[in-house]
Design a protein around this motif. Structure first.
Motif, PDB file in Angstrom:
ATOM      1  N   GLN A  70       0.824  -1.206   0.000  1.00 32.59           N
ATOM      2  CA  GLN A  70       0.000   0.000   0.000  1.00 32.59           C
ATOM      3  C   GLN A  70       0.862   1.262   0.000  1.00 32.59           C
ATOM      4  O   GLN A  70       0.567   2.236  -0.704  1.00 32.59           O
ATOM      5  CB  GLN A  70      -0.914  -0.002   1.220  1.00 32.59           C
ATOM      6  N   SER A  73       2.388   1.821  -3.389  1.00 30.80           N
ATOM      7  CA  SER A  73       1.382   2.308  -4.324  1.00 30.80           C
ATOM      8  C   SER A  73       1.129   3.794  -4.122  1.00 30.80           C
ATOM      9  O   SER A  73       1.049   4.570  -5.091  1.00 30.80           O
ATOM     10  CB  SER A  73       0.079   1.517  -4.151  1.00 30.80           C
ATOM     11  N   ASP A  76       4.016   5.774  -5.463  1.00 34.14           N
ATOM     12  CA  ASP A  76       3.958   5.890  -6.929  1.00 34.14           C
ATOM     13  C   ASP A  76       2.947   6.955  -7.354  1.00 34.14           C
ATOM     14  O   ASP A  76       3.193   7.718  -8.296  1.00 34.14           O
ATOM     15  CB  ASP A  76       3.581   4.543  -7.548  1.00 34.14           C
ATOM     16  N   GLN A  77       1.800   6.997  -6.653  1.00 31.00           N
ATOM     17  CA  GLN A  77       0.804   8.015  -6.978  1.00 31.00           C
ATOM     18  C   GLN A  77       1.335   9.411  -6.706  1.00 31.00           C
ATOM     19  O   GLN A  77       1.127  10.336  -7.495  1.00 31.00           O
ATOM     20  CB  GLN A  77      -0.466   7.778  -6.158  1.00 31.00           C
ATOM     21  N   GLY A 138      -0.424  -8.332  -2.583  1.00 31.91           N
ATOM     22  CA  GLY A 138       0.171  -7.115  -3.112  1.00 31.91           C
ATOM     23  C   GLY A 138       1.480  -7.338  -3.840  1.00 31.91           C
ATOM     24  O   GLY A 138       2.204  -6.380  -4.121  1.00 31.91           O
ATOM     25  N   ASP A 141       0.957  -6.280  -9.380  1.00 35.78           N
ATOM     26  CA  ASP A 141       0.119  -5.102  -9.602  1.00 35.78           C
ATOM     27  C   ASP A 141      -1.179  -5.482 -10.312  1.00 35.78           C
ATOM     28  O   ASP A 141      -2.219  -4.859 -10.096  1.00 35.78           O
ATOM     29  CB  ASP A 141       0.886  -4.074 -10.430  1.00 35.78           C
ATOM     30  N   TRP A 271      -6.996  -7.451 -10.279  1.00 41.70           N
ATOM     31  CA  TRP A 271      -6.120  -6.708  -9.367  1.00 41.70           C
ATOM     32  C   TRP A 271      -6.751  -6.732  -7.977  1.00 41.70           C
ATOM     33  O   TRP A 271      -7.917  -7.083  -7.821  1.00 41.70           O
ATOM     34  CB  TRP A 271      -5.895  -5.279  -9.856  1.00 41.70           C
ATOM     35  N   ALA A 275      -7.496  -1.813  -3.644  1.00 42.98           N
ATOM     36  CA  ALA A 275      -6.165  -1.223  -3.782  1.00 42.98           C
ATOM     37  C   ALA A 275      -6.254   0.135  -4.471  1.00 42.98           C
ATOM     38  O   ALA A 275      -7.030   0.321  -5.405  1.00 42.98           O
ATOM     39  CB  ALA A 275      -5.250  -2.143  -4.584  1.00 42.98           C
ATOM     40  N   SER A 278      -2.469   3.268  -8.881  1.00 41.56           N
ATOM     41  CA  SER A 278      -1.531   4.292  -9.330  1.00 41.56           C
ATOM     42  C   SER A 278      -1.866   4.652 -10.780  1.00 41.56           C
ATOM     43  O   SER A 278      -2.576   3.920 -11.479  1.00 41.56           O
ATOM     44  CB  SER A 278      -0.099   3.787  -9.248  1.00 41.56           C
ATOM     45  N   ARG A 281      -0.723   1.821 -13.041  1.00 40.07           N
ATOM     46  CA  ARG A 281      -1.578   0.635 -13.058  1.00 40.07           C
ATOM     47  C   ARG A 281      -2.894   0.930 -13.794  1.00 40.07           C
ATOM     48  O   ARG A 281      -3.400   0.075 -14.522  1.00 40.07           O
ATOM     49  CB  ARG A 281      -1.843   0.150 -11.634  1.00 40.07           C
TER      50      ARG A 281
END
Length: 301
Positions: A70, A73, A76-77, A138, A141, A271, A275, A278, A281
């Motif tokens: 998490q 992720s 990355d965002q 997790g 992705d 997926w 979650a 991002s 993804r």
């Protein structure tokens, strides 16, 4: 505890190997080991243990893993929100299978190679059960499934299309050219199959070995290419996704038997449910749904 340490921990856990994680992350093995040790010191607990020469997560490591996924992720965002040109970048790990990788993914890979060169897609060969577990943990992705069921606990899945199946044999096989082939006919044949855990193998095995007679022998050949060569050499028959034998059927090196499977499989993209997606993804999911769903619809027409 920092993002780099968490990313290294996450890859070691996913791959089960310091050596493989170092190669993927482009680190020296000593650097990977040092980062894991620093993370363990900061948390005050061991995250991995060695058993029989292999490493595996401790209970504390297993509890940390979903949180690490998490946090990565979210990182990355956050990175995507601040990148000047807004281009997706980094890595996505995708669970897939031989048939999808070889026969469905080339067009998707070509698109990402030219459109998003800074985004690396890492394809991990995985059986469906393994893919589902990795998605829930997790570790992946996203992942491709080929299953009769389309609802999976802890995972969101989108059906790309029904996957046509074909029973194939050598062109000179006794059943080739017959107007209709029964299940009893197939029970008299040796069956070449991929490894256990493959959905269409298990469905065929259940259909043939229903307790009505001697179990049908299944010869495990591992890869689809090996199976096709074995079938062509007259070693037995096989049930395969039709997309994998299209060229051989057209060339006449294999023949499709007139047996209609009493079950259906659906290829899906999945997926982890809940979650945070991002940008990278989301771009991958959108492209796969657009490209492969269209391909399956065209195939059905």
């Amino acid at each position: 505890m920092d993002i780099r340490q968490l990313r290294t921990f996450h890859r070691v856990a996913a791959l089960g190997s310091v050596t493989r994680a170092a190669a993927e992350l482009n680190y020296a093995q000593s650097s990977v080991t040092g980062q894991i040790k620093s993370l363990e010191v900061s948390l005050g607990t061991d995250l991995f243990e060695r058993v029989g020469g292999k490493i595996r997560l401790t209970p504390a490591g297993s509890r940390l893993l979903p949180y690490a996924g998490q946090m990565l992720s979210l990182a990355d965002q956050a990175r995507g929100a601040t990148v000047a040109d807004g281009q997706p970048e980094g890595q996505l790990t995708i669970g897939t299978m031989e048939s999808i990788t070889s026969y469905r993914m080339p067009s998707v890979l070509e698109y990402f190679h030219h459109r998003y060169p800074r985004l690396q897609l890492i394809l991990r060969p995985s059986l469906c059960a393994e893919t589902l577990h990795a998605l829930r943990q997790g570790d992946f992705d996203a992942g491709f499934l080929m299953e009769a069921e389309t609802q999976h606990s802890g995972v969101h899945s989108e059906v790309l299309g029904r996957e046509p199946l074909a029973v194939v044999a050598a062109p000179n096989h006794r059943l080739a050219g017959e107007a209709k082939v029964s299940t009893d006919d197939l029970r008299e044949e040796a069956v070449l199959a991929p490894e256990a855990g493959c959905a269409y193998r298990e469905l065929l095995e259940a259909e043939l070995n229903d307790g009505s007679g001697e179990p049908v022998p299944f010869l495990e050949f591992g890869t689809i290419e090996a199976i096709k060569r074995g079938v062509g050499a007259g070693l037995g028959i096989s049930l395969l996704p039709r997309m994998t034998v299209t060229e051989e059927l057209a060339a006449g090196t294999l023949a499709q038997l007139a047996w209609e499977p009493p079950f259906e499989l659906y290829t899906q993209l999945a997926w982890r449910k809940g979650a945070a997606l991002s940008r990278e993804r989301q771009v991958f999911i959108d492209r796969v749904l657009e490209s492969l769903s269209h391909e399956y619809r065209a195939q059905a027409d």
